[in-house]
Write an enzyme that holds these catalytic residues in place. Structure first.
Site, short mmCIF file in Angstrom:
data_model
loop_
_atom_site.label_atom_id
_atom_site.label_comp_id
_atom_site.label_asym_id
_atom_site.label_seq_id
_atom_site.Cartn_x
_atom_site.Cartn_y
_atom_site.Cartn_z
N ASP A 22 0.85 -1.20 0.00
CA ASP A 22 0.00 0.00 0.00
C ASP A 22 0.88 1.24 0.00
O ASP A 22 1.62 1.47 0.95
CB ASP A 22 -0.90 -0.05 1.24
CG ASP A 22 -1.68 1.23 1.43
OD1 ASP A 22 -1.87 1.96 0.44
OD2 ASP A 22 -2.11 1.50 2.57
N ASN A 24 -0.23 4.51 -0.26
CA ASN A 24 -0.81 5.79 0.19
C ASN A 24 -1.54 5.69 1.53
O ASN A 24 -2.30 6.58 1.88
CB ASN A 24 -1.73 6.36 -0.89
CG ASN A 24 -2.92 5.45 -1.16
OD1 ASN A 24 -2.95 4.32 -0.65
ND2 ASN A 24 -3.87 5.92 -1.92
N ASP A 99 -4.93 -10.35 -15.75
CA ASP A 99 -6.01 -11.30 -15.50
C ASP A 99 -7.17 -10.90 -16.41
O ASP A 99 -7.52 -9.72 -16.50
CB ASP A 99 -6.43 -11.22 -14.03
CG ASP A 99 -6.76 -12.58 -13.45
OD1 ASP A 99 -7.55 -13.30 -14.07
OD2 ASP A 99 -6.24 -12.90 -12.36
N ASP A 200 -9.50 -16.19 -16.47
CA ASP A 200 -10.30 -16.65 -15.35
C ASP A 200 -11.36 -17.66 -15.80
O ASP A 200 -12.04 -17.44 -16.81
CB ASP A 200 -10.99 -15.42 -14.74
CG ASP A 200 -11.58 -15.68 -13.37
OD1 ASP A 200 -10.82 -16.01 -12.45
OD2 ASP A 200 -12.81 -15.56 -13.23
N GLU A 257 -7.30 -20.60 -16.60
CA GLU A 257 -7.64 -21.25 -15.34
C GLU A 257 -8.78 -22.21 -15.66
O GLU A 257 -9.88 -21.79 -16.01
CB GLU A 257 -8.10 -20.20 -14.32
CG GLU A 257 -8.32 -20.83 -12.95
CD GLU A 257 -9.44 -20.17 -12.15
OE1 GLU A 257 -9.47 -20.35 -10.92
OE2 GLU A 257 -10.30 -19.50 -12.75
N HIS A 332 -4.05 -17.21 -5.29
CA HIS A 332 -4.92 -16.43 -4.40
C HIS A 332 -6.19 -17.17 -3.99
O HIS A 332 -6.97 -16.65 -3.21
CB HIS A 332 -5.29 -15.12 -5.10
CG HIS A 332 -6.13 -15.37 -6.31
ND1 HIS A 332 -5.63 -15.98 -7.45
CD2 HIS A 332 -7.44 -15.12 -6.56
CE1 HIS A 332 -6.59 -16.10 -8.33
NE2 HIS A 332 -7.70 -15.59 -7.83
N ASP A 333 -6.42 -18.36 -4.56
CA ASP A 333 -7.61 -19.14 -4.20
C ASP A 333 -7.25 -20.34 -3.32
O ASP A 333 -8.13 -21.15 -3.01
CB ASP A 333 -8.29 -19.68 -5.47
CG ASP A 333 -8.87 -18.58 -6.33
OD1 ASP A 333 -9.29 -17.55 -5.77
OD2 ASP A 333 -8.92 -18.76 -7.56
C1 GLC Z 1 -11.51 -17.69 -10.37
C2 GLC Z 1 -10.69 -16.75 -9.53
C3 GLC Z 1 -11.37 -16.57 -8.22
C4 GLC Z 1 -12.72 -15.95 -8.47
C5 GLC Z 1 -13.53 -16.76 -9.48
C6 GLC Z 1 -14.65 -15.96 -10.03
O1 GLC Z 1 -11.59 -18.94 -9.82
O2 GLC Z 1 -9.38 -17.23 -9.41
O3 GLC Z 1 -10.61 -15.78 -7.32
O4 GLC Z 1 -13.44 -15.88 -7.27
O5 GLC Z 1 -12.77 -17.14 -10.60
O6 GLC Z 1 -14.18 -14.95 -10.87
CA CA Z 2 -3.45 2.12 -1.24
#
Ligand code: GLC
Ligand code: CA
Length: 566
Positions: A22, A24, A99, A200, A257, A332-333
């Site tokens: 971050d 700011n 993404d 995605d 993905e 991140h999942d």
């Molecule tokens: C993918 C992303 C996930 C998101 C989902 C819906 O699985 O990686 O974070 O919640 O798609 O977009």
């Molecule tokens: Ca920020």
């Protein structure tokens, strides 16, 4: 050897901007925070940065619900900030992959605002609208984030489909105009100079137009949409069209993905002829491997190495020469790799993180590192739902604990601490100052209290850190073509503790062995009669111990030795 491509020889680093840095003081990571840390990423040596979505979004699902594909999320900065990040990354020799979330938009996207307004609006057919069935949802599909996958709109008396949250309506890929809009938007980003797309839920784009009910477990209200959505009837046609219209016109890294993808399907998505995508992420080694199922995806167990190995080996062997693969433990999942697959106790955390890294980075395919993985960051001690931010966790808790009362709050929190997505989303741990140096304000999600020990500053000061081990693995991939292109062969497949394999290219044999346990394990792979590797000079490329024991792999020991007959 297959066709050489830069993205087959690269190591990718995934950034979850909200949790990275971050700049700011508003408690939310942002683009300038990323730009400020480019020297750190350059030092690590990664080739490509994949940014989780940075587009305008109301953040129902942290940016995976996009309301404007050509604007930057206010909290993350401006388009000028993005342009600067792109230019500075390029100046340091790093590429940027965006993404691409086009299975759905936000319900606040202008297309959806139009679409929902009337039955004959020109945008109506951009989304999937159905009449009620007997006054209820058009079918029984369950959303990935709990409850029905259909939402009723009183304005027009119809339902729209949302496989994720109700604020993420699914686009209608059957409509050629939708596809045209998507391709134009992709071209716009390519013209800006970005280097690729992570797509995605690409495997969900094409739906079975009959929209049949899915199988429901006894007593369950909702059914499984998978057979009618995943790898649907027109998916390869759509991706081939996208390839012709956009992808083939630029030199891009593309990775889909692809939840629910099988090896057979992956050979089409990522075919070596380049007709669709460069590679896909499969989920076989991350979904449902935890061996103590509680309910739905929720689990409190640990995976067993032989099961993980048989999945990964199958992918290695089956894709050989036919399609390119991707390699990942973490994103991140997913929960943190060292907590899930390794051992995050203070005694073994560093060794097991390095072991996992060796096991993955010495395989064939393009490796992905998720932010903080290179520090051995761990799962977080979320105490109650108040600590959680993820819509998936919150909705599941509401359903199972509050409404259906099928599991206790304690059990659900235990599941969240084991497999919840927020484990990956706690702030990047930069140093041991307040909030791990992530923000001078109040972070949007709790910082893992172990930041006082586990942080980038400490790692950079310690030559034996996980960071420098990753740095070395990345360098090795750049130096040795056998790591990028060598053919994979499993070894010791009967051994339940040691994951071993070799890679073959021309006159080179790379032997890799990883002890997945906290005990010594017998292993003679590296002590064999040199005639096994005739005329070859052994060169140890990497190991997480400085002293070896003959005939034994020490706890979490990982070694890679290259035999070369020159
Ligand atoms: C993918 C992303 C996930 C998101 C989902 C819906 O699985 O990686 O974070 O919640 O798609 O977009
Ligand atoms: Ca920020």
């Amino acid at each position: 050897m297959e066709e050489r491509k830069w993205w087959k020889e690269s190591v990718i680093y995934q950034i979850y901007p909200r949790s990275f840095s971050d700049s700011n003081g508003d408690g939310i990571g942002d683009l300038n925070g990323i730009t400020a840390h480019l020297p750190y990423l350059e030092k690590l040596g990664v080739d490509v940065l994949w940014l989780s979505p940075v587009y305008q979004s109301p953040n129902d699902d942290n940016g995976y619900d996009i309301s404007d594909y050509r604007a930057i999320m206010d909290e993350f900065g401006t388009m000028e900030d993005f342009d600067r990040l792109l230019a500075e990354a390029h100046a340091r020799g790093m590429k940027i992959v965006m993404d691409l979330v086009v299975n759905h938009t936000s319900d606040e996207h202008a297309w959806f605002v139009e679409s929902r307004s009337s039955r004959d609006n020109p945008y109506r057919d951009y989304y999937i609208w159905k009449e009620p069935r007997d006054g209820r949802e058009p079918n029984n599909w369950r959303s990935c984030f709990s409850g029905s996958a259909w939402e009723y709109c009183p304005e027009t008396g119809m339902y729209y489909l949302h496989l994720f949250s109700r604020k993420q309506p699914d686009l209608n890929w059957e409509n050629p105009q939708v596809r045209r809009e998507v391709y134009d938007m992709m071209t716009w980003w390519c013209e800006k100079g970005i280097d690729g797309f992570r797509m995605d839920v690409v495997s969900f784009f094409s739906k079975d137009q009959r929209f049949p009910d899915g199988a429901a477990a006894p007593g369950e209200k909702y059914g499984d949409f998978s057979p009618y959505v995943i790898n649907g009837p027109r998916i390869h046609e759509f991706l081939q069209e996208m390839n012709r219209e956009v992808l083939s016109r630029y030199d891009l890294l593309t990775v889909g993905e692809a939840g629910g993808v099988t090896v057979e399907e992956a050979k089409k998505y990522a075919a070596s002829d380049g007709s669709e995508l460069g590679m896909v992420f499969h989920f076989e080694h991350t979904d449902g491997v935890m061996e103590e199922k509680v309910i739905g995806k929720w689990d409190c167990g640990k995976p067993r190495m032989p099961r993980i190995r048989s999945i990964l080996n199958k992918w290695q062997l089956e894709l050989e020469g036919k399609a390119w693969g991707s390699l990942y433990w973490d994103n991140h999942d997913q929960p943190r790799a060292v907590s899930r697959f390794g051992n995050d106790s203070p005694k073994w955390r560093v060794l097991s993180a390095k072991m996992l890294a060796t096991c993955l980075h010495m395989q064939k395919g393009t490796p992905y590192i998720y932010q903080g993985e290179e520090l051995g960051m761990t799962n977080a001690p979320f105490a109650s739902l108040e600590d959680c931010r993820d819509i998936e966790e919150i909705n599941a808790y509401r359903q199972y604990v509050t409404e259906e009362k099928v599991i206790s709050a304690d059990k659900m929190m235990q599941c969240i601490r084991t497999v919840g997505r927020d484990n990956a989303r706690t702030p990047m741990q930069w140093d041991d100052s307040a909030n791990a140096g992530f923000t001078s304000g109040t972070p949007w999600i709790m910082v893992n209290p172990n930041y006082t020990q586990i942080n980038a500053r400490a790692a950079l000061a310690d030559p034996d850190s996980v960071f420098y081990y990753y740095q070395k693995l990345i360098r090795l991939r750049h130096e040795h073509t056998v790591i990028a292109y060598g053919v994979f062969e499993p070894l010791l497949q009967e051994n339940d503790s040691v994951y071993a394999f070799r890679r073959l290219l021309d006159n080179q044999v790379l032997v890799v062995a990883c002890n997945w346990t906290d005990q010594d394990q017998p292993c003679t792979l590296f002590d064999e009669d040199p005639s096994v590797h005739p005329g070859a000079v052994p060169e140890e490329l990497i190991c997480n111990y400085s002293v070896h024991k003959t005939g034994v792999l020490q706890p979490y020991e990982a070694r890679a030795v290259l035999y070369r007959a020159d």
